[in-house]
Design an enzyme around this catalytic site. Structure first.
Site, PDB file in Angstrom:
ATOM      1  N   TYR A 131       0.839  -1.204   0.000  1.00  0.00           N
ATOM      2  CA  TYR A 131       0.000   0.000   0.000  1.00  0.00           C
ATOM      3  C   TYR A 131       0.874   1.255   0.000  1.00  0.00           C
ATOM      4  CZ  TYR A 131      -4.544  -2.312   0.979  1.00  0.00           C
ATOM      5  OH  TYR A 131      -5.702  -3.038   0.918  1.00  0.00           O
ATOM      6  N   SER A 132       1.613   1.479   1.123  1.00  0.00           N
ATOM      7  CA  SER A 132       2.338   2.742   1.301  1.00  0.00           C
ATOM      8  C   SER A 132       3.444   2.911   0.269  1.00  0.00           C
ATOM      9  CB  SER A 132       2.966   2.790   2.692  1.00  0.00           C
ATOM     10  OG  SER A 132       1.976   2.827   3.665  1.00  0.00           O
ATOM     11  N   SER A 164       6.074  -4.645   5.485  1.00  0.00           N
ATOM     12  CA  SER A 164       6.413  -5.686   6.464  1.00  0.00           C
ATOM     13  C   SER A 164       6.396  -7.049   5.796  1.00  0.00           C
ATOM     14  CB  SER A 164       5.409  -5.681   7.611  1.00  0.00           C
ATOM     15  OG  SER A 164       5.527  -4.481   8.326  1.00  0.00           O
ATOM     16  N   GLU A 247      -8.470  -5.506   8.562  1.00  0.00           N
ATOM     17  CA  GLU A 247      -7.272  -5.272   9.360  1.00  0.00           C
ATOM     18  C   GLU A 247      -7.667  -4.835  10.764  1.00  0.00           C
ATOM     19  OE1 GLU A 247      -4.831  -1.925   8.139  1.00  0.00           O
ATOM     20  OE2 GLU A 247      -3.068  -2.876   8.988  1.00  0.00           O
ATOM     21  N   GLU A 380      -3.057  10.022  14.096  1.00  0.00           N
ATOM     22  CA  GLU A 380      -3.669  11.264  13.605  1.00  0.00           C
ATOM     23  C   GLU A 380      -4.731  10.971  12.549  1.00  0.00           C
ATOM     24  OE1 GLU A 380      -0.433  10.774  14.120  1.00  0.00           O
ATOM     25  OE2 GLU A 380      -0.197  12.135  15.815  1.00  0.00           O
TER      26      GLU A 380
END
Lengths: 396, 379
Positions: A131-132, A164, A247, A380
């Site tokens: 994803y990131s 990861s 998740e 956040e």
């Protein structure tokens, strides 16, 4: 409101308990504080998950035809409670079990559903999450990795980061941009990517813990067949959100368990370790802090139980479901900080020192916990989501 | 396993909310704050009519026979309305003590009257030492010629000034442990030597009294439950009342969160609703997390005391420790996010802020309950 179990559920609990008593390795019970698989334990954990699978204790809520047990979240919760009580090792293929599998079952073609989920459960195939990206973290929908159609294939170019388990993974849940002209949420496609094909390069990133459990992943003209698309071309954002929902839900159980295990280990250490001339548990301030951790851990459990009840009744999860990750992060980081507080000057000593308390496991846990408020959606961002989607506050 | 409310309970919630919105609006609360009684006869009669005064008492004593989880729903709604008056002291302290410790005759005599709205009651447990454990009790009850003579002072007694009967915890014997030698007595209003003084309080929706016993003589029939053996029933009463208070606090905290998010959506600053700024949004999210966790621990505790499971005292203390902090912080954050208007007498926020403060110290504050948790988990 009723916490009574049916006789079938009680029987399930007893079956889980006796299985775990017979199968959790003694040398693992002694450690018990790490919540993340560490490199030296990978092979052990691969075998452990295989064993759990043989016992029928993975994919408890998945349909039977895809390798699951077809049970409810109540059994899932019982399972995790028992794993916590027995300080069971963590699951290695956690991203596969927690995210990829449920998403494939929800959005996959029959062929995909036959092909992937069962091998996730058995740990034959390990999954990671693409994803990131370097310029797309919290603002995930701005991701730039491209997938360009070429015949019945797509050609992938770009980069993922903080991935990861990519160094172990056989498969990746990949989000890539298939339509650069569409609004940013609309042109994304979800691919099931074979990590062993040419053009995929995995570079481990050393973290502040000293371990390299996550990675950069580079794609250089990687060819993926169109049957590897999950849930339709340009529909990747919706599919990806399903993954994130699972998740929060499925990993939620796991997180709760790891927290309980860490808490028990912390209480155990507090009973043994002396600080300023007395054992930690006789210090009134420390007793307050330890009790608060206990209470917060229980609160997370019961908040989770309320969310499960809504699911079991076929309702949508309410506000209580959104709070789990944030609450867990705050509690776990405080727990790890308290471990250092309890150890005092000994907190400086790490693995390798025979003076280190508990072989230095807490030092790793403390450092690793800093990632908790970043990974899986920063605190956040979680607060924005709660503020906007649960409380209905306007976007900034 | 089912960790949610059923349809009847949701119906009870809806009915209670509507009733309290009509009968207990802010103006009513403020009028009661300004008067000593804290309640009107008319309002009390309506509570009886709703069946709330006997909600948790068995039907054979004139109650409705509902469970503690049903009560939790009601308490949340009362907290939402910052309902003033002696409901809590009557139903959950005096009445519950009579239910837990009383003889058949005593239960028949009092619970029916309470349920019908014809009697108010309270429990006099705490003293100037401000303790909530068994060691709190130093008021003595001397036995002689089949009668008991009560001497000493009780403090922080809820609504004693309007109670028809005060259940008094007194020491009939010095035991090895403070839990030994405690007894409960029913002392009627106007008993000779009984002095009740209303105290000025920060939270004017809760009326607290100092109650002095100067050689108050009661007969053997005033003894409630076993002589010297009151701690067991009394601790059950305290745990139950604690959980009910937690539910009331959750209702108050939820109301503050609702008021605050509503306001953050409409209040414009720098050309935008303040709720769009992360400084406000994130604090609101923090409030939600605390309120939801507070509810979770409270609902669990309600189930635990209702079923009387062994971990009920632990569940009650976990809830009170968490909820005490959560309500105080939520109410404080509510004022902060409202800005100046939140600091005015006119705005209702201070009613919740003050209720949070009084509730925090009723039945033991967070520190007291964290220590109790520590003991119960064998630290």
């Amino acid at each position: 409101v009723d916490f009574t179990l049916t006789s079938d559920q009680q029987a399930f609990r007893e079956r889980v308990r006796s299985w775990l008593e017979a199968n959790v390795p003694a040398e693992w019970k002694a450690l018990g504080s790490t919540e993340v698989p560490r490199p030296e334990a990978y092979e052990f954990l691969r075998r452990w998950q295989g064993k759990l699978h043989e016992g029928g204790f993975i994919g408890v809520t998945w349909p039977r035809e895809y390798g699951g047990q077809g049970l409810t979240f109540v059994e899932e919760m019982i399972l995790h409670e028992e794993m916590a009580l027995q300080k069971a090792p963590p699951m290695l293929n956690i991203l596969g079990v927690g995210m990829a599998g449920p998403t494939i079952i929800a959005h996959g073609t029959e062929e995909q559903k036959q092909r992937y989920p069962a091998r996730i459960l058995s740990c034959e195939e390990i999954w990671c999450q693409g994803y990131s990206e370097p310029n797309s973290g919290s603002d995930l929908a701005s991701l730039q990795t491209r997938a360009v159609k070429d015949g019945d294939h797509y050609v992938i170019n770009g980069q993922k980061v903080w991935t990861s388990l990519a160094h172990l993974a056989d498969w990746m849940m990949l989000l890539a941009r298939t339509d650069p002209d569409a609004p940013k949420h609309k042109g994304i496609t979800y691919f099931l990517l074979d990590m062993h094909v040419p053009g995929v390069t995995v570079k481990p990133l050393k973290q502040l813990t000293g371990d390299a459990e996550f990675n950069e992943v580079f794609f250089d003209n990687v060819r993926v067949h169109e049957r590897q698309v999950l849930g339709g071309v340009d529909n990747g954002w919706a599919v990806g959100l399903t993954t994130l929902m699972y998740e929060r839900l499925a990993l939620g159980f796991g997180l709760q368990v790891r927290l309980r295990i860490a808490l028990e280990s912390l209480l155990d250490m507090a009973r043994r370790v002396e600080k300023t001339g007395r054992v930690v548990t006789s210090d009134p301030v420390m007793r307050q802090k330890l009790a608060q951790l206990w209470i917060d851990t229980e609160a997370l459990k019961y908040t989770g139980a309320r969310a499960i009840t809504k699911l079991l009744r076929g309702e949508l999860p309410g506000p209580e479901a959104s709070t789990g990750k944030m609450g867990w992060v705050e509690t776990h980081q405080r727990l790890q900080e308290l471990a250092m507080d309890i150890e005092g000057p000994y907190s400086q000593l790490t693995r390798g020192s025979d003076r280190a308390i508990d072989g230095g496991v807490w030092q790793y846990g403390f450092l690793r916990s800093r990632a908790n408020s970043i990974e899986g959606g920063t605190t956040e961002i979680q607060k924005n989501i709660i503020g906007e989607r649960v409380l209905g506050l306007p976007k900034g | 396993m089912d960790f949610g409310f059923n349809q009847e309970q949701e119906l009870l919630r809806a009915t209670a909310r509507k009733f309290l919105e009509n009968e207990c609006p802010s103006e009513f609360v403020r009028q009661r704050m300004a008067e000593p009684a804290g309640v009107t006869d008319e309002f009390w009669a309506k509570l009886a009519e709703q069946g709330w005064l006997g909600l948790i008492y068995p039907e054979q004593y004139g109650g409705t026979g509902l469970g503690f989880v049903d009560l939790t729903v009601l308490m949340e709604e009362m907290g939402r309305a910052v309902m003033p008056g002696p409901f809590f002291s009557t139903v959950l302290l005096g009445g519950l003590a009579i239910l837990e410790a009383g003889s058949e005759a005593q239960k028949k005599e009092w619970l029916g009257r309470i349920s019908e709205g014809r009697a108010k009651a309270t429990l006099a447990f705490t003293e100037p030492n401000a303790r909530w454990d068994a060691g709190a009790v130093t008021v003595t009850a001397r036995e002689s010629a089949g009668k008991f003579t009560l001497s000493g002072t009780k403090l922080f007694v809820l609504d004693a000034h309007v109670a028809d009967v005060v259940v008094v915890a007194a020491r009939t014997r010095e035991g090895k442990r403070p839990e030994e030698g405690l007894s409960l007595f029913l002392v009627p209003k106007g008993a000779s030597g009984l002095d009740v003084k209303l105290l000025p309080t920060m939270d004017q929706t809760r009326k607290l009294c100092e109650v002095t016993f100067t050689e108050v003589i009661v007969g053997a029939d005033a003894l409630l439950g076993p002589k010297d053996g009151a701690w067991a029933p009394l601790s059950r009463v305290l745990d139950r009342a604690t959980v009910a208070l937690c539910a009331e606090m959750c209702g108050g905290a939820q109301r503050v969160l609702d008021m605050t998010t509503d306001y953050a959506k409409i209040r414009i600053a720098f050309g935008k609703p303040i709720g769009s700024y992360q400084g406000v949004k994130h604090r609101a999210a923090d409030m939600l997390v605390e309120v939801e966790n507070a509810k979770s621990l409270t609902y669990y505790a309600a189930w635990a005391v209702d079923e009387n499971v062994p971990e009920a005292p632990l569940a009650a203390s976990m809830a009170k420790a968490y909820v005490s902090d959560a309500f105080r912080r939520t109410a404080g954050a509510g004022i902060q996010l409202h800005g100046g208007i939140g600091f005015t007498w006119e705005h209702d926020l201070h009613l919740y802020f003050k209720r949070a403060k009084s509730s925090e110290f009723t039945f033991g504050d967070a520190s007291y309950h964290r220590e109790r948790v520590a003991q119960l988990i064998n630290l």
